[in-house]
Enzyme design. Structure first.
Site, short mmCIF file in Angstrom:
data_model
loop_
_atom_site.label_atom_id
_atom_site.label_comp_id
_atom_site.label_asym_id
_atom_site.label_seq_id
_atom_site.Cartn_x
_atom_site.Cartn_y
_atom_site.Cartn_z
N GLU A 265 27.96 51.19 45.10
CA GLU A 265 29.42 51.14 45.28
C GLU A 265 29.90 52.48 45.79
OE1 GLU A 265 31.92 50.12 41.97
OE2 GLU A 265 30.50 48.63 41.21
N GLU A 317 41.75 42.58 45.11
CA GLU A 317 41.61 41.58 44.04
C GLU A 317 42.78 41.71 43.07
OE1 GLU A 317 37.41 41.48 42.54
OE2 GLU A 317 37.12 42.98 44.11
N LYS A 320 42.49 42.42 39.05
CA LYS A 320 42.03 43.69 38.52
C LYS A 320 43.24 44.47 38.01
CE LYS A 320 38.29 45.45 39.84
NZ LYS A 320 37.22 46.25 40.47
N GLU A 325 42.96 50.00 41.54
CA GLU A 325 41.88 49.03 41.34
C GLU A 325 42.10 47.75 42.16
OE1 GLU A 325 38.99 49.29 39.72
OE2 GLU A 325 39.43 51.38 39.28
#
Length: 343
Positions: A265, A317, A320, A325
């Protein structure tokens, strides 16, 4: 007749141009992208895999074995890091039979059609309450893969964060915290024995955002034109290389010097923290990260180490935590780019 020939010629040229255009779009970029699914508005998995093909994305990371995603990946040629959910680890560590059941359910049905490269046991669980479960699960998985003749093509590994390092500056001082070391020492020995990499999640963004006075933006974004950090005879132009080499130094202090890393990541949010998180900064980081990974160059400490990398993440997203985030995605849920990276 000449008119028909001319029309035919135009059609052929048009088709050739279209084909060339598609080839250009689908040119492989040898970069991975993490496929997170914590959103209630994300497209179907088949559309996501077609999106990867459109942009030439050759690798993806699944955080758990999602059947829809695995079915969509069949025959795609996209390499896959497959994760095991953290909460599953205690049950799996308790019994090799439980690991066999997990494997039979989540890997076996796809093993001939999906290019699994790594099975990752948990995500950033060392140190922590699940840490003791990691090695037993890794050992059971390796036994299963060896028995199936896949032990040399599908690796077993664990994912750790920069938080496992008690020291990281300068890179040569890299060392794991005592809590992480107690588990990682045996994990690293396992990786060394089986030729597997350690998966590391590293984010120069968080270092910059937490201390923008000491951490220069150009150092965090791969844009510095001269060395920012000198570590003995080694020159560091970017924080990414420094972080990777801190892990290499930490592993050496555990007596392991032959384990490579995969950056499972890395990324930069495009919103959520004011001027620290703009689409322009995110685009610059991720383009440069991609160029760094695809250059096939090592680090100052290990110039011959080829570092594989995965951008976090495919989508913004919405399930999250609010803030940065939710804004690490390369694409909006409608599959439009948040900013241009691949073109």
């Amino acid at each position: 007749m000449m008119g028909l020939i001319r029309q035919a010629f135009i059609v052929v040229v048009t088709i050739a141009t279209a084909i060339h255009s598609k080839i250009q779009i689908a040119e492989a970029v040898n970069i991975g992208v993490c496929y997170g699914m914590r959103g209630d508005n994300l497209p179907p998995a088949t559309d996501v895999i077609n999106l990867y093909k459109k942009y030439g994305i050759e690798k993806t990371r699944l955080f758990d074995p999602n059947p829809a995603a695995l079915n969509a990946l069949r025959g795609s040629g996209i390499k896959v890091i497959l994760g095991i959910g953290d909460e599953e680890l205690p049950n799996l560590a308790a019994s090799p039979d439980a690991v066999m059941t997990w494997f039979s359910t989540n890997v076996d049905p796809y093993i001939n059609d999906v290019l699994f490269s790594v099975i990752a046991v948990g995500n950033e669980v060392i140190p922590g309450v699940y840490a003791q479960n990691v090695l037993p699960v890794m050992q059971s998985l390796q036994s299963i893969l060896d028995a199936k003749g896949r032990g040399s093509t599908i690796r077993v590994s664990a994912v750790v964060s920069l938080g496992t390092l008690g020291s990281s500056y300068p890179p040569s001082s890299g060392a794991f915290t005592p809590e992480a070391s107690s588990t990682l020492r045996d994990v690293l020995t396992f990786l060394s024995q089986h030729g597997s990499p350690l998966l590391i999640n590293i984010y120069p963004y968080f270092a910059y955002a937490s201390d923008p006075v000491k951490v220069q933006l150009d150092y965090a974004q791969f844009t510095a034109t001269e060395a920012v950090v000198m570590d003995g005879s080694l020159s560091y132009y970017n924080l990414f290389d420094a972080m990777v080499d801190a892990f290499f130094s930490a592993m050496e202090k555990e007596g392991v010097s032959d384990v490579n890393v995969v950056v499972s990541e890395s990324g930069w949010p495009s919103a959520g923290n004011g001027d620290f998180t703009t689409p322009q900064l995110a685009a610059t980081y991720n383009r440069n990260f991609m160029n760094r990974v695809t250059s096939n160059k090592g680090t100052p400490k290990r110039p011959n180490a080829q570092i594989e990398g995965f951008i976090f993440a495919t989508f913004n997203e919405n399930q999250k935590p609010a803030g940065v985030e939710q804004n690490f995605g390369l694409f909006f849920p409608n599959m439009e780019p948040v900013y241009p990276v691949f073109s």
